[in-house]
Design an enzyme around this catalytic site. Structure first.
Site, PDB file in Angstrom:
ATOM      1  N   GLU A 139       0.831  -1.209   0.000  1.00 22.83           N
ATOM      2  CA  GLU A 139       0.000   0.000   0.000  1.00 22.83           C
ATOM      3  C   GLU A 139       0.867   1.262   0.000  1.00 22.83           C
ATOM      4  OE1 GLU A 139      -2.901  -0.288   3.136  1.00 22.83           O
ATOM      5  OE2 GLU A 139      -3.885  -2.026   2.234  1.00 22.83           O
ATOM      6  N   GLU A 286      -5.308  -9.267   0.192  1.00 20.89           N
ATOM      7  CA  GLU A 286      -5.818  -9.238   1.568  1.00 20.89           C
ATOM      8  C   GLU A 286      -7.327  -9.090   1.545  1.00 20.89           C
ATOM      9  OE1 GLU A 286      -4.181  -6.215   4.088  1.00 20.89           O
ATOM     10  OE2 GLU A 286      -2.105  -6.795   3.721  1.00 20.89           O
TER      11      GLU A 286
END
Length: 522
Positions: A139, A286
């Site tokens: 991220e 995820e």
């Protein structure tokens, strides 16, 4: 003497025929695992993320044995832990390794550093350890935007090192993104990447397209629900069956969405199409649901976590794709394997795991009929016991309830009975808790007792004390069933013996031909 020589010669023939050099066995085993891996990875799968902010994480060897027992075939690491990579050797477990965000600068600014990283963490272990991908950072665009200019150079440097090692077709390089890089995610047909990221996303997507690598996305319907309560129904977030009136409809495509995750995946496909990229597949690196939260997170419960992850597994393994792309089913890595008890608040941060750090399940997934993924869907081999570290007064209150209003069978913890010893409240509470849990059919929520009980796959029976979950009445004889736990050593022995005992038909035939003259002359 002649007979003695003949016997000796026959023994030599037999030994030579059925003895395979260890290097040959190893090579054959590695090739077999590698070929099976390539075939299996073409099918959608469910994997797990392995976070390590755990106070008493299993050793690498025990961890791999645990993964094998639980039938987990794909994992993602947040680093490139060499002990784990070594322990994974010659198993069928595929692993994505990661470059932490704090290493982007070194790798993104030096091809030599990238090559050294590949040598140290990939070449040194592959193909004995089935490394299938490298996640570069995590991220980055949203958590460390100052590193955004380094992201693509780091990816390209690592890819170049893989090319030099001739591993670029087997191991894919990408980077996981937060869902927030995509704006206006519903309806999916109107979604687009945050325009401030265009200068990074365009060349990145072109790289992914050129190298046949996936767009890695961390997608959490839990957060979508929490941020849009009253707009996004809980049932849609949990994959629960919906009536047509509750399905979300994209007004531009008229596609019906029965769950939030599919809408998020299709929003990623639409966003890529808006940048003229249509041949990159979404890999969900995820997704999950927390099992516990503070007062501000009332929907972080074991029941909801169980429902979400169980339905997620079934959804992936059903291979139904998404409304926009029914022909493509994204593989998903569940976040996460263990509760990370060292994570900072809020409470939910430490409670995303499928298991506690001691390997007992936080809750039991209901995935029967969805392949063999996760052995913690154990129907006859789970028990409810008192947690460690609970004070006696609190346990006694729970025990009194179980034996009273709960109507558990507490006869065996009475003086002189089989489970009276050791005479302490924890032992007695465990017996009563398990009786109630079994009596309730192991229903969700029946092993809680206001947070003082937990589910375990280890049989707590001891001596003559046979716990209710262990009893199997057959001809009025009580038998203790085997625990689901299998030692790592046993698993490895079983695995090695299986492959070590394989002898080709050609070898057997050749040996028979050698023996025929001696048999006929006798």
């Amino acid at each position: 003497m002649a007979n003695s020589k003949l016997t000796t010669y026959l023994i030599l023939i037999i030994c030579s025929c059925f003895t395979v050099p260890s290097t040959a066995k190893t090579s054959t085993l590695v090739q077999e695992i590698k070929q099976q891996s390539q075939v299996q990875d073409k099918e959608p799968f469910v994997g797990v993320n392995l976070g390590t902010d755990v106070s008493d994480l299993l050793s690498a060897t025990d961890l791999v044995s645990f993964l094998q027992v639980q039938k987990i075939s794909h994992i993602r690491l947040y680093d490139a832990n060499q002990d784990i990579l070594k322990a994974l050797a010659k198993t069928k477990i595929r692993v994505i390794i990661s470059v932490p965000n704090n290493q982007l600068l070194a790798i993104g600014s030096s091809n030599t550093t990238a090559a050294s990283w590949i040598d140290r963490y990939v070449v040194a272990y592959y193909p004995e350890t089935l490394i299938t991908g490298i996640a570069v950072g995590d991220e980055v665009l949203t958590t460390v935007p100052s590193s955004a200019p380094l992201l693509l150079p780091a990816i390209q440097s690592l890819y170049g090192a893989l090319v030099a090692a001739n591993l670029h077709t087997q191991i894919k390089v990408s980077t996981p993104h937060a869902a927030s890089i995509i704006l206006d995610t519903f309806p999916p047909s109107q979604a687009y990447f945050n325009q401030s990221l265009t200068s990074v996303m365009v060349p990145l997507l072109q790289f992914l397209s050129r190298t046949d690598s996936p767009l890695m996305m961390n997608l959490y319907p839990y957060y979508v629900f929490m941020e849009n309560k009253g707009v996004v129904p809980l049932d849609n977030s949990l994959f629960k069956p919906l009536t047509p009136s509750k399905e979300m409809v994209d007004p531009n495509t008229l596609l019906h969405y029965t769950n939030v995750l599919d809408a998020m995946i299709d929003a990623a496909y639409v966003s890529m199409k808006n940048l003229n990229v249509t041949d990159v597949v979404v890999l969900v690196t995820e997704s999950g649901w927390p099992s516990k939260g503070d007062s501000k997170e009332p929907y972080a419960t074991k029941d909801n976590a169980d429902t979400y992850n169980s339905n997620l597994i079934k959804h992936v393994l059903d291979r139904s794709g998404t409304p926009l792309h029914p022909e493509i089913t994204s593989s998903v890595y569940i976040y996460e394997l263990f509760n990370e008890d060292l994570r900072s608040p809020p409470v939910s941060e430490a409670n995303w795991g499928l298991f506690y750090s001691n390997s007992t399940p936080v809750y039991l997934l209901h995935v029967s009929g969805s392949g063999t993924f996760l052995a913690n869907d154990t129907t006859n081999q789970t028990f409810c016991i008192a947690m460690d570290g609970i004070d006696s007064k609190t346990l006694q209150t729970a025990l009194d309830w179980a034996c009273g209003p709960g109507r558990a069978n507490c006869s065996e913890i009475q003086p002189g009975e089989s489970c009276y010893q050791p005479n302490n409240v924890k032992n007695h509470a465990s017996c009563a808790f398990d009786s109630y849990y079994q009596m309730e059919g192991k229903a969700s929520g029946s092993c809680d007792f206001k947070g003082v009980a937990m589910i375990t796959t280890t049989d707590p029976s001891h001596g003559s004390c046979v716990f209710p979950g262990s009893k199997m009445v057959s001809n009025k004889t009580r038998t203790v069933l085997n625990s689901t736990e299998v030692s790592g050593a046993a698993e490895r022995l079983k695995f090695n013996t299986f492959h070590g005992s394989q002898i080709s038909a050609t070898t057997v035939a050749f040996c028979i031909l050698l023996l025929i003259p001696f048999v006929t002359t006798r």
